[in-house]
Design an enzyme around this catalytic site. Structure first.
Site, mmCIF file in Angstrom:
data_model
loop_
_atom_site.group_PDB
_atom_site.id
_atom_site.type_symbol
_atom_site.label_atom_id
_atom_site.label_comp_id
_atom_site.label_asym_id
_atom_site.label_seq_id
_atom_site.Cartn_x
_atom_site.Cartn_y
_atom_site.Cartn_z
ATOM 1 C CB ILE A 1 44.230 36.955 29.909
ATOM 2 C CG1 ILE A 1 42.896 36.885 30.745
ATOM 3 C CG2 ILE A 1 45.499 36.657 30.721
ATOM 4 C CD1 ILE A 1 42.994 38.213 31.879
ATOM 5 C CB CYS B 1 37.171 34.799 37.503
ATOM 6 S SG CYS B 1 37.920 35.461 35.621
ATOM 7 C CE LYS C 1 42.879 33.353 38.926
ATOM 8 N NZ LYS C 1 42.768 34.735 38.366
HETATM 9 N N1 SAJ Z 1 30.560 42.069 43.057
HETATM 10 C C1 SAJ Z 1 29.514 42.181 44.035
HETATM 11 N N2 SAJ Z 1 29.832 42.974 44.936
HETATM 12 C C2 SAJ Z 1 31.375 43.534 45.357
HETATM 13 C C3 SAJ Z 1 32.305 43.244 44.414
HETATM 14 C C4 SAJ Z 1 31.731 42.393 43.169
HETATM 15 O O1 SAJ Z 1 28.379 41.861 43.900
HETATM 16 O O2 SAJ Z 1 31.451 44.034 46.441
HETATM 17 C C5 SAJ Z 1 30.335 41.333 41.943
HETATM 18 C C6 SAJ Z 1 30.324 42.030 40.459
HETATM 19 O O3 SAJ Z 1 29.404 43.021 40.298
HETATM 20 C C7 SAJ Z 1 30.590 41.007 39.558
HETATM 21 C C8 SAJ Z 1 31.437 39.979 40.352
HETATM 22 O O4 SAJ Z 1 31.054 40.160 41.630
HETATM 23 O O5 SAJ Z 1 29.658 40.576 39.074
HETATM 24 C C9 SAJ Z 1 32.815 39.689 39.987
HETATM 25 O O6 SAJ Z 1 33.489 41.116 39.700
HETATM 26 P P1 SAJ Z 1 34.862 41.493 40.384
HETATM 27 O O7 SAJ Z 1 35.016 42.945 39.980
HETATM 28 O O8 SAJ Z 1 34.984 41.443 41.752
HETATM 29 O O9 SAJ Z 1 36.012 40.739 39.720
HETATM 30 P P2 SAJ Z 1 36.095 40.035 38.251
HETATM 31 O O10 SAJ Z 1 35.493 38.726 38.044
HETATM 32 O O11 SAJ Z 1 36.216 41.094 37.383
HETATM 33 O O12 SAJ Z 1 37.666 39.673 38.320
HETATM 34 C C10 SAJ Z 1 38.160 38.737 39.233
HETATM 35 C C11 SAJ Z 1 39.656 39.315 40.179
HETATM 36 N N3 SAJ Z 1 39.793 38.631 41.158
HETATM 37 C C12 SAJ Z 1 39.865 38.873 42.414
HETATM 38 O O13 SAJ Z 1 39.433 40.308 42.852
HETATM 39 C C13 SAJ Z 1 40.157 38.191 43.616
HETATM 40 C C14 SAJ Z 1 40.727 39.701 39.247
HETATM 41 O O14 SAJ Z 1 41.755 40.106 40.133
HETATM 42 C C15 SAJ Z 1 40.884 38.208 38.418
HETATM 43 O O15 SAJ Z 1 42.147 38.231 37.505
HETATM 44 C C16 SAJ Z 1 39.750 37.569 37.734
HETATM 45 O O16 SAJ Z 1 38.784 37.473 38.702
HETATM 46 C C17 SAJ Z 1 40.182 36.303 37.034
HETATM 47 O O17 SAJ Z 1 40.177 36.262 35.849
HETATM 48 O O18 SAJ Z 1 40.453 35.468 37.797
#
Ligand code: SAJ
Length: 401
Positions: free
Chosen positions: A11, A250, A196
């Site tokens: 970040i 996260c 958040k």
């Molecule tokens: N995942 C699923 N199914 C989905 C979407 C995601 O199984 O439909 C899984 C992904 O493979 C992964 C996990 O969930 O393992 C999380 O991935 P992600 O791409 O949804 O999110 P992160 O953890 O990379 O980033 C999140 C984001 N938050 C949200 O979308 C609400 C990002 O905006 C934040 O900045 C970040 O967390 C953070 O640092 O808090």
């Protein structure tokens, strides 16, 4: 206006570069000397689209990297906030240490902006007592960018700025406006902290719903992807995708802050966490079922594709594959093969660096991560048994979770 960004990780680095790229005078501080050497040698420390271009621009504008805290007007703190595994509470010690180091050098009137994710109430509980002696302003501007699309999102996402004092909030808003084109919403610190964590909890719950549907449809012998595709045609339904679990630093972490602080109230949140945490074990069960169906008996001929927590990133924090390997070891199942094109260091046993050799040594491939690499190589899986947890393989006979 001079800004110091403390913590040059996933970040802090893009944030420091974005500000510098927009013409702000920026000094990046980190205690990791190896990281500083990399950055000072003109190299970025992780892969992210657009990061290198932004880095060159920031260098041209005079960004500096050091381990010495400078005296400036604004400090942006972007250090890690891990959670304590046993009680799921946030470990704010890195943030506290960074704030203490700032206090040693800053003058009265300095603004300390905390970007690290913290559990609601952390600033009142851990930060205010530390700054009480000095006349500094505290602000919480939680980061919101998604790995894989960080640079775009830094520029375009809306931001939250929580401040005690409206005038200070306006000044921080102006600082973020130098590089952020999204709407910047001013609020108080506690609301910013809660918002958040709520955002990531929302996503966790929605992923858990998709995962629970996958389990229900498996038990009913139905195609969950077909069900979701059709349901999503409804104008007010938008179901996410089931998968092997939720990783990253996260979404799999932040909801625990609410569960930890509001144990009697955070019921859906806790259930969602449990469902998502159960998915690696569920994939393991599916792997055994598929092995049985194809009369495959040798677990050392099973290969897991993907070690990162999601596609096209090199981050393995809390990754479902790592969780699954841990759980296999508990079941004394040793010898599965692993490959990930993004992971160049050997993190687990039987990890391959050569895709061809990996494919050669296995009969069943379990797709855990939908990297572009596997999508481009799908025809290579034609003669194998495939268990696809991400719905990316359309070869006939593919098994799903
Ligand atoms: N995942 C699923 N199914 C989905 C979407 C995601 O199984 O439909 C899984 C992904 O493979 C992964 C996990 O969930 O393992 C999380 O991935 P992600 O791409 O949804 O999110 P992160 O953890 O990379 O980033 C999140 C984001 N938050 C949200 O979308 C609400 C990002 O905006 C934040 O900045 C970040 O967390 C953070 O640092 O808090």
């Amino acid at each position: 206006m001079k800004v110091c960004v403390v913590g040059l990780g996933y970040i802090g680095l893009p944030t420091a570069l974005s500000m510098a790229g927009a013409g702000v005078d920026v000094i990046g501080v980190d205690y990791n000397k190896e990281l500083l050497a990399t950055l000072n040698a003109g190299k970025v420390s992780f892969e992210e689209e657009g990061l290198e271009e932004l880095f060159s621009k920031a260098l041209k504008n005079g960004i500096e990297f050091t381990d010495i805290y400078p005296k400036v007007d604004y400090y942006v703190i972007a250090v890690p906030t891990p959670y304590e595994k046993h009680n799921k509470k946030v470990d704010a010690s890195y943030v506290v240490k960074a704030v203490e180091s700032v206090l040693e050098v800053c003058e009265d009137g300095a603004v300390i902006i905390i970007e690290s994710t913290i559990s609601p109430g952390t600033i009142d509980k851990f930060i205010r007592p530390v700054v009480a002696e000095k006349k500094v302003h505290l602000v919480h501007a939680p980061e919101r960018i998604i790995p894989g699309n960080m640079i775009y999102e830094l520029l375009h996402n809306s931001r939250t700025v929580g401040a005690d004092d409206k005038e200070v909030g306006e000044r921080v808003k102006a600082l973020y406006e130098t590089f952020c084109q999204g709407e910047i919403v001013l609020t108080d610190i506690r609301t910013a902290e809660m918002t958040k964590v709520v955002e990531n909890t929302f996503r966790d719950i929605n992923i858990a719903f998709a995962n629970e549907l996958a389990k229900i449809c498996r038990s009913a012998d139905m195609d969950v992807y077909e069900v979701i595709k059709i349901a999503n045609r409804h104008p007010r339904v938008n179901i996410l995708s089931p998968g092997p679990g939720v990783g990253g630093h996260c979404i799999s972490v932040d909801p625990w802050f609410l569960v930890g602080d509001y144990p009697g109230l955070a019921n859906i949140i806790l259930a969602a966490r449990k469902i998502n945490d159960s998915m690696p074990e569920f994939v393991l069960k599916r792997t055994y079922q598929v092995m049985k169906k194809h009369n495959l008996k040798d677990v050392t001929r099973v290969g897991f594709y993907g070690l990162t927590y999601k596609e096209d990133v090199d981050d393995v924090r809390e990754s479902p594959t790592l969780q699954m390997i841990e759980s296999m070891e508990k079941h004394l199942a040793h010898g599965v093969k692993v490959f990930d094109p993004f992971i160049k260091d050997d993190l687990v046993e039987n990890q391959y660096q050569d895709f061809d050799k990996f494919l050669n040594d296995i009969d069943l491939i379990v797709i855990m991560v939908a990297h572009s690499h596997i999508k481009e190589n799908m025809d290579r899986l034609k003669d194998m048994v495939v268990l696809d947890t991400r719905h990316v393989c359309m070869l006939p006979g593919t098994h799903r979770i």
